[in-house]
Design a protein around this motif. Sequence first.
Motif, short mmCIF file in Angstrom:
data_model
loop_
_atom_site.label_atom_id
_atom_site.label_comp_id
_atom_site.label_asym_id
_atom_site.label_seq_id
_atom_site.Cartn_x
_atom_site.Cartn_y
_atom_site.Cartn_z
N PRO A 111 0.81 -1.24 0.00
CA PRO A 111 0.00 0.00 0.00
C PRO A 111 0.84 1.28 0.00
CG PRO A 111 -0.96 -1.62 1.47
CD PRO A 111 0.36 -2.17 1.06
N PRO A 112 1.83 1.45 0.90
CA PRO A 112 2.62 2.68 0.82
C PRO A 112 3.47 2.77 -0.44
CG PRO A 112 3.52 1.20 2.50
CD PRO A 112 2.20 0.66 2.11
N LEU A 113 3.89 1.62 -0.99
CA LEU A 113 4.67 1.65 -2.22
C LEU A 113 3.84 2.14 -3.40
CD1 LEU A 113 6.80 -1.63 -1.99
CD2 LEU A 113 7.55 0.72 -1.63
N VAL A 114 2.57 1.78 -3.41
CA VAL A 114 1.68 2.29 -4.46
C VAL A 114 1.56 3.81 -4.33
CG1 VAL A 114 -0.68 2.28 -5.34
CG2 VAL A 114 0.40 0.13 -4.66
N GLY A 115 1.45 4.29 -3.10
CA GLY A 115 1.41 5.73 -2.88
C GLY A 115 2.67 6.42 -3.35
N ARG A 116 3.83 5.80 -3.10
CA ARG A 116 5.10 6.38 -3.56
C ARG A 116 5.17 6.40 -5.08
NH1 ARG A 116 6.51 9.39 0.52
NH2 ARG A 116 6.65 8.19 2.45
N ALA A 117 4.64 5.35 -5.72
CA ALA A 117 4.64 5.31 -7.18
C ALA A 117 3.80 6.45 -7.74
CB ALA A 117 4.12 3.96 -7.67
N LEU A 118 2.65 6.69 -7.13
CA LEU A 118 1.80 7.80 -7.57
C LEU A 118 2.52 9.14 -7.40
CD1 LEU A 118 -1.70 6.79 -6.13
CD2 LEU A 118 -1.12 7.11 -8.54
N LEU A 119 3.19 9.30 -6.26
CA LEU A 119 3.90 10.56 -6.01
C LEU A 119 5.03 10.76 -7.01
CD1 LEU A 119 4.09 13.00 -4.12
CD2 LEU A 119 5.66 11.67 -2.69
N LEU A 120 5.75 9.68 -7.33
CA LEU A 120 6.84 9.79 -8.30
C LEU A 120 6.29 10.13 -9.68
CD1 LEU A 120 9.76 9.50 -9.18
CD2 LEU A 120 9.41 7.03 -9.33
N PHE A 121 5.17 9.51 -10.04
CA PHE A 121 4.55 9.81 -11.34
C PHE A 121 4.22 11.29 -11.45
CE2 PHE A 121 0.55 10.17 -13.83
CZ PHE A 121 1.07 9.83 -15.07
N LYS A 122 3.67 11.86 -10.42
CA LYS A 122 3.32 13.28 -10.44
C LYS A 122 4.57 14.16 -10.37
CE LYS A 122 0.48 12.71 -6.99
NZ LYS A 122 -0.48 12.99 -5.89
N ASN A 123 5.58 13.70 -9.65
CA ASN A 123 6.80 14.50 -9.50
C ASN A 123 7.64 14.57 -10.77
OD1 ASN A 123 6.35 15.31 -6.88
ND2 ASN A 123 7.56 13.67 -5.96
N THR A 124 7.31 13.74 -11.76
CA THR A 124 8.05 13.82 -13.02
C THR A 124 7.90 15.20 -13.66
OG1 THR A 124 6.14 12.87 -14.20
CG2 THR A 124 7.89 11.34 -13.52
N SER A 125 6.85 15.93 -13.30
CA SER A 125 6.65 17.26 -13.86
C SER A 125 7.77 18.22 -13.47
CB SER A 125 5.30 17.83 -13.40
OG SER A 125 5.25 17.95 -11.99
N VAL A 126 8.49 17.91 -12.38
CA VAL A 126 9.60 18.77 -11.96
C VAL A 126 10.69 18.79 -13.02
CG1 VAL A 126 11.38 19.07 -10.19
CG2 VAL A 126 9.09 18.36 -9.53
N ALA A 127 10.77 17.73 -13.82
CA ALA A 127 11.83 17.62 -14.83
C ALA A 127 11.72 18.68 -15.91
CB ALA A 127 11.80 16.23 -15.47
N MET A 128 10.58 19.34 -16.03
CA MET A 128 10.44 20.41 -17.03
C MET A 128 11.40 21.55 -16.73
SD MET A 128 6.94 22.44 -15.96
CE MET A 128 7.38 23.93 -16.81
N ALA A 129 11.85 21.67 -15.47
CA ALA A 129 12.74 22.76 -15.08
C ALA A 129 14.09 22.67 -15.78
CB ALA A 129 12.94 22.76 -13.56
N ILE A 130 14.48 21.47 -16.22
CA ILE A 130 15.76 21.32 -16.91
C ILE A 130 15.54 20.97 -18.39
CG2 ILE A 130 17.03 20.71 -14.84
CD1 ILE A 130 16.90 17.77 -15.70
N GLY A 131 14.33 21.17 -18.88
CA GLY A 131 14.08 21.02 -20.31
C GLY A 131 13.65 19.66 -20.77
#
Length: 227
Positions: free
Chosen positions: A151-171
């Motif tokens: 259960p917490p690993l699924v939550g971490r996967a969701l958070l990582l999926f959303k956090n991929t948007s941070v990568a736009m900062a480096i193009g």
Amino acid sequence: MLDAAQLHQLWQGMVTTIQLFLVAWTMAFTIAILLTVIRATNVRVARWFVDIYVEYHRNVPLLVQVLFWYFGMPELLPEGFRTWLYQHNAELSLAAIALALGSAAYIAEDIRSGLRAIPTTQFEASRALGASYIQCMRHIIVPQALRISIPPLVGRALLLFKNTSVAMAIGVVELTYQAREIENETYRTFATFGAATLMYIAGSFLLLFVGSRIAARYRIAGGSGRA
């Protein structure tokens, strides 16, 4: 409404987001297991190393970590390798590394919580039967800890999926980057970011579905084993 070309552009960004997520998650999960195994040893220096690693990544903003890996770490590399890296999609690779290292700290803590739920007698019994530390962790302790931690690993996967948007900062040309580009060209803010939002929601629900299926499978397997 967005036209077909703009929707295709968003879809290309979604594909990059998925690629970034899959690479980062695979790396983060592997690193997290290694950190958990190292932390479970009685070697104080090794445990200190893991503690410092976890605390660093939990207290430094993810955006700072991504920027550090993209602008700072390449300066430590030989010039030839640095040039090669920048010629072969360095943005995506370095963003994946930064996301993976940051996520691994949290995933390791989740697995560690699952590890604590396993009776120490199982470890002692396996050692008494002649299993090495690595064999015990690989075949007995870690698989159980992972099942408890689903259960917490699924939550971490969701958070990582959303956090991929941070990568736009480096193009990195992922979904949020593409949405911003379309919005800058068309000024269709609601339609553009509305479509991007729906794509993120669809990806999140897909991860939730996969996670629920995995959890159900292991619950059934666990119940069959106890029966």
